[in-house]
Motif scaffolding. Structure first.
Motif, mmCIF file in Angstrom:
data_model
loop_
_atom_site.group_PDB
_atom_site.id
_atom_site.type_symbol
_atom_site.label_atom_id
_atom_site.label_comp_id
_atom_site.label_asym_id
_atom_site.label_seq_id
_atom_site.Cartn_x
_atom_site.Cartn_y
_atom_site.Cartn_z
ATOM 1 N N ASP A 149 48.834 37.505 50.715
ATOM 2 C CA ASP A 149 49.823 37.362 49.643
ATOM 3 C C ASP A 149 49.254 37.793 48.294
ATOM 4 O OD1 ASP A 149 51.718 36.390 51.393
ATOM 5 O OD2 ASP A 149 51.187 34.296 51.067
ATOM 6 N N THR A 150 48.033 37.353 48.001
ATOM 7 C CA THR A 150 47.442 37.689 46.706
ATOM 8 C C THR A 150 47.093 39.172 46.619
ATOM 9 O OG1 THR A 150 45.265 36.979 47.551
ATOM 10 C CG2 THR A 150 46.541 35.374 46.282
ATOM 11 N N LEU A 151 46.651 39.754 47.729
ATOM 12 C CA LEU A 151 46.366 41.192 47.729
ATOM 13 C C LEU A 151 47.648 42.004 47.567
ATOM 14 C CD1 LEU A 151 43.636 41.537 50.511
ATOM 15 C CD2 LEU A 151 43.341 41.862 48.050
ATOM 16 N N LEU A 152 48.730 41.521 48.175
ATOM 17 C CA LEU A 152 50.018 42.203 48.036
ATOM 18 C C LEU A 152 50.511 42.140 46.595
ATOM 19 C CD1 LEU A 152 52.337 43.646 49.501
ATOM 20 C CD2 LEU A 152 53.372 41.410 49.895
ATOM 21 N N TYR A 197 49.177 45.831 31.768
ATOM 22 C CA TYR A 197 48.869 45.897 33.194
ATOM 23 C C TYR A 197 47.375 45.709 33.450
ATOM 24 C CZ TYR A 197 53.593 47.460 34.347
ATOM 25 O OH TYR A 197 54.950 47.529 34.532
ATOM 26 N N GLU A 198 46.549 46.308 32.625
ATOM 27 C CA GLU A 198 45.103 46.157 32.791
ATOM 28 C C GLU A 198 44.690 44.694 32.634
ATOM 29 O OE1 GLU A 198 43.208 48.713 30.009
ATOM 30 O OE2 GLU A 198 43.914 50.573 30.947
ATOM 31 N N THR A 199 45.306 44.004 31.681
ATOM 32 C CA THR A 199 44.973 42.599 31.443
ATOM 33 C C THR A 199 45.396 41.723 32.616
ATOM 34 O OG1 THR A 199 45.243 42.926 29.058
ATOM 35 C CG2 THR A 199 45.262 40.659 29.863
ATOM 36 N N VAL A 200 46.590 41.990 33.149
ATOM 37 C CA VAL A 200 47.079 41.211 34.293
ATOM 38 C C VAL A 200 46.177 41.413 35.504
ATOM 39 C CG1 VAL A 200 48.961 40.940 35.949
ATOM 40 C CG2 VAL A 200 49.473 41.172 33.522
ATOM 41 N N VAL A 201 45.834 42.658 35.796
ATOM 42 C CA VAL A 201 44.981 42.950 36.949
ATOM 43 C C VAL A 201 43.598 42.331 36.756
ATOM 44 C CG1 VAL A 201 43.789 44.793 38.198
ATOM 45 C CG2 VAL A 201 46.208 45.035 37.629
ATOM 46 N N SER A 202 43.077 42.408 35.540
ATOM 47 C CA SER A 202 41.778 41.807 35.253
ATOM 48 C C SER A 202 41.798 40.305 35.509
ATOM 49 C CB SER A 202 41.387 42.080 33.796
ATOM 50 O OG SER A 202 40.186 41.415 33.463
ATOM 51 N N LYS A 257 40.500 35.474 38.742
ATOM 52 C CA LYS A 257 40.952 34.131 39.109
ATOM 53 C C LYS A 257 41.317 33.973 40.583
ATOM 54 C CE LYS A 257 40.582 32.455 34.947
ATOM 55 N NZ LYS A 257 39.572 31.407 34.641
ATOM 56 N N PHE A 258 41.808 35.021 41.213
ATOM 57 C CA PHE A 258 42.224 34.903 42.610
ATOM 58 C C PHE A 258 41.002 34.956 43.530
ATOM 59 C CE2 PHE A 258 46.880 36.555 42.271
ATOM 60 C CZ PHE A 258 47.147 35.514 41.402
ATOM 61 N N PRO A 259 40.995 34.152 44.590
ATOM 62 C CA PRO A 259 39.819 34.090 45.484
ATOM 63 C C PRO A 259 39.815 35.200 46.525
ATOM 64 C CG PRO A 259 41.452 32.507 46.202
ATOM 65 C CD PRO A 259 42.017 33.150 44.958
ATOM 66 N N HIS A 260 39.842 36.445 46.073
ATOM 67 C CA HIS A 260 39.933 37.565 47.004
ATOM 68 C C HIS A 260 38.721 37.657 47.929
ATOM 69 C CE1 HIS A 260 43.464 39.078 44.973
ATOM 70 N NE2 HIS A 260 42.829 39.124 43.824
ATOM 71 N N ARG A 261 37.553 37.251 47.436
ATOM 72 C CA ARG A 261 36.317 37.404 48.206
ATOM 73 C C ARG A 261 35.903 36.114 48.906
ATOM 74 N NH1 ARG A 261 35.691 42.853 48.735
ATOM 75 N NH2 ARG A 261 35.608 43.921 46.716
ATOM 76 N N ASN A 262 36.780 35.137 48.934
ATOM 77 C CA ASN A 262 36.443 33.856 49.542
ATOM 78 C C ASN A 262 36.308 34.002 51.058
ATOM 79 O OD1 ASN A 262 37.363 31.122 50.843
ATOM 80 N ND2 ASN A 262 36.667 30.611 48.782
ATOM 81 N N ASP A 263 35.142 33.633 51.591
ATOM 82 C CA ASP A 263 34.879 33.808 53.021
ATOM 83 C C ASP A 263 35.795 32.943 53.879
ATOM 84 O OD1 ASP A 263 32.885 35.633 52.485
ATOM 85 O OD2 ASP A 263 31.285 34.137 52.493
#
Length: 251
Positions: free
Chosen positions: A33-36, A108-113, A118-124
């Motif tokens: 969901d977060t990657l989408l 857009y750059e600020t939102v993506v940053s 903040k999002f745990p994209h790399r959380n194992d």
């Protein structure tokens, strides 16, 4: 003249966050969901060829202007485009157009940053939990199941081996022998694993005495599905308490 973007497209992308706030568990899909959501924002100002060609969108150099869309292709919403068209001569004859599109890029750059920070994209653990989604069952590895067992269950080595055996069998079982998974159902994953817990081993014509096929794996899954995926529930509770406290004041 001030141009205030009314970007309904951005709002629709942001509204997808509401799916993370449902009562049903989405812990098994929260990484997707977060990657989408991130991909949706990148598509507003990054060239689609870059997004498609990049295996890991977290590595896209989104601040590099070479990777960004030209100003006339930036997504700013139909209302804003109409306003720009109405005052086209004035905008192009001044620096107003440059300032406006620079502010769009900066937004857009600020939102993506913020998403990347903040999002745990790399959380194992979240990466391991994707196995809860039936669509990912053939792509998950035994190591993920082992880590989840050790992290969230009190089990012996023998019990972990049983779970792994059930998981391997689950990976190669044809779809028509598994419970129906309806991805449009908000509680689809909950319903799927609830049905999995009562699925029997097909060993004979009479299945009444057959053991359950995935009793241990479904037990692990049900434990994992109790993990909170957002703070929406306590926030709702705080709102309810606040309303209750206001009732005597209002009446």
């Amino acid at each position: 003249m001030n141009i205030e973007p009314k970007n309904n497209h951005v709002k629709r992308v942001a509204d997808s966050l509401n799916s993370l706030m449902t009562h049903a568990s989405r812990i098994g899909t929260i990484k997707e969901d977060t990657l989408l959501l991130l991909r949706g924002y990148l598509a507003n100002f990054i060239q689609p060829e870059i997004i498609i060609a990049t295996a890991d969108i977290l590595t896209i150099d989104y601040r590099n202007k070479v990777n960004q869309l030209p100003r006339n292709s930036l997504v700013v919403g139909n209302d804003t485009l109409d306003l720009i068209s109405e005052f086209e001569d004035e905008i192009h004859s001044t620096l107003m157009g440059d300032r406006f599109y620079d502010s769009v890029r900066l937004f857009y750059e600020t939102v993506v940053s913020k998403m990347l920070a903040k999002f745990p994209h790399r959380n194992d653990t979240l990466s391991d939990l994707v196995f809860l989604n039936p669509r990912n069952r053939t792509h998950c590895c035994i190591q993920s199941i082992t880590r989840l067992c050790k992290q969230f269950m009190t089990t012996t080595s023998e019990e972990i081996d049983q779970i792994i055996q059930e998981f391997v069998a689950y990976k190669i079982t044809p779809d028509n022998q598994l419970p129906l998974y309806n991805s449009t159902d908000i509680a689809a994953i909950d319903h799927f694993w609830s049905a999995m817990s009562s699925l029997e081993v097909v060993t004979s014509v009479d299945l009444s005495d057959s053991p359950l096929a995935y009793s241990n794996l479904s037990k692990l899954s049900k434990i994992l599905l109790t993990l909170p995926h957002s703070n929406a529930d306590p926030e709702r509770l705080f709102s309810m308490v606040k309303k209750l406290r206001l009732i005597p004041v209002l009446y």
